[in-house]
Scaffold this motif. Sequence first.
Motif, PDB file in Angstrom:
ATOM      1  N   SER A  68      -4.285  -0.807  -2.692  1.00 31.14           N
ATOM      2  CA  SER A  68      -4.884  -0.474  -1.408  1.00 31.14           C
ATOM      3  C   SER A  68      -6.265  -1.069  -1.192  1.00 31.14           C
ATOM      4  CB  SER A  68      -4.969   1.048  -1.252  1.00 31.14           C
ATOM      5  OG  SER A  68      -3.682   1.644  -1.333  1.00 31.14           O
ATOM      6  N   GLY A  73     -10.103   1.332   1.737  1.00 32.71           N
ATOM      7  CA  GLY A  73      -8.774   1.375   1.141  1.00 32.71           C
ATOM      8  C   GLY A  73      -8.759   2.123  -0.183  1.00 32.71           C
ATOM      9  N   TYR A 114      -6.971   5.725  -1.162  1.00 31.25           N
ATOM     10  CA  TYR A 114      -6.032   5.767  -2.283  1.00 31.25           C
ATOM     11  C   TYR A 114      -6.390   6.876  -3.271  1.00 31.25           C
ATOM     12  CZ  TYR A 114      -3.482   4.104  -6.408  1.00 31.25           C
ATOM     13  OH  TYR A 114      -2.662   4.019  -7.503  1.00 31.25           O
ATOM     14  N   GLU A 150      -1.352  -7.418  -3.578  1.00 31.70           N
ATOM     15  CA  GLU A 150      -0.444  -6.831  -2.595  1.00 31.70           C
ATOM     16  C   GLU A 150       0.969  -7.388  -2.767  1.00 31.70           C
ATOM     17  OE1 GLU A 150      -2.022  -7.417   1.301  1.00 31.70           O
ATOM     18  OE2 GLU A 150      -3.760  -6.111   0.972  1.00 31.70           O
ATOM     19  N   ALA A 166       1.164   1.008  -5.934  1.00 34.45           N
ATOM     20  CA  ALA A 166       0.452   0.629  -4.715  1.00 34.45           C
ATOM     21  C   ALA A 166      -0.878  -0.061  -5.002  1.00 34.45           C
ATOM     22  CB  ALA A 166       0.201   1.864  -3.849  1.00 34.45           C
ATOM     23  N   GLY A 180       0.820  -1.197   0.000  1.00 35.08           N
ATOM     24  CA  GLY A 180       0.000   0.000   0.000  1.00 35.08           C
ATOM     25  C   GLY A 180       0.862   1.258   0.000  1.00 35.08           C
TER      26      GLY A 180
END
Length: 207
Positions: A169, A182, A186, A38, A167, A10
């Motif tokens: 998120s 999330g 972001y 991730e 990233a 993230g």
Amino acid sequence: MKTALLLSGGMDSIAIAWWKRPSLAITIDYGQLPARAEITAATAVAQRLGMAHHVVKVDCRSLGSGDMAGGTANEHAPASDWWPYRNQMLVTFAAMKAISLGVEKLYIGSVLSDGFHRDGTPAFVETLSDLLALQEGGMTVSAPAIELSTLELIRLSGVPDTELALAHSCHKSDVPCGNCRGCNKYFKILEDLNDGMAGPQEPTPTV
């Protein structure tokens, strides 16, 4: 001192990777729905920074709750993404791997807004660090950005947009769903960055 970063992929953990330049990174696949994305993001960041990257897989989805486990949030949940004892679990798994690699300090990516959850508060991190330090190896835990907003962390770290673009998120999927906490964070950070509210500064030397 050999350091490791719990690298989720993230924005916050990517910025800390850029800022602190730890010796290595550890990513945990604990059964969360967006684990694959991730890991992909964390792997790319680690490669760009030349850090060794270790992925630990322990399926705990049956013990989770809320968005990341694909279920209903637990009755104690302050938000839909709450997973019981999540930070405690992640630090434990990361430390179990890190101790075999000679790590003395483990960085985690908690920021000011994470104080919404009790395991994102300075008191929790300090207590957790004391607990690890009592055990063999004397490892400690540090959350260097816990008193910073994500925008402040980005400013301080000097992480470029090209890194933040990596990233992931989303709490619900490998592809951004656009409607979880999330994703909301972001897109809000990207909007603020595009408005010039945050820009890179000279990074503070790693202690």
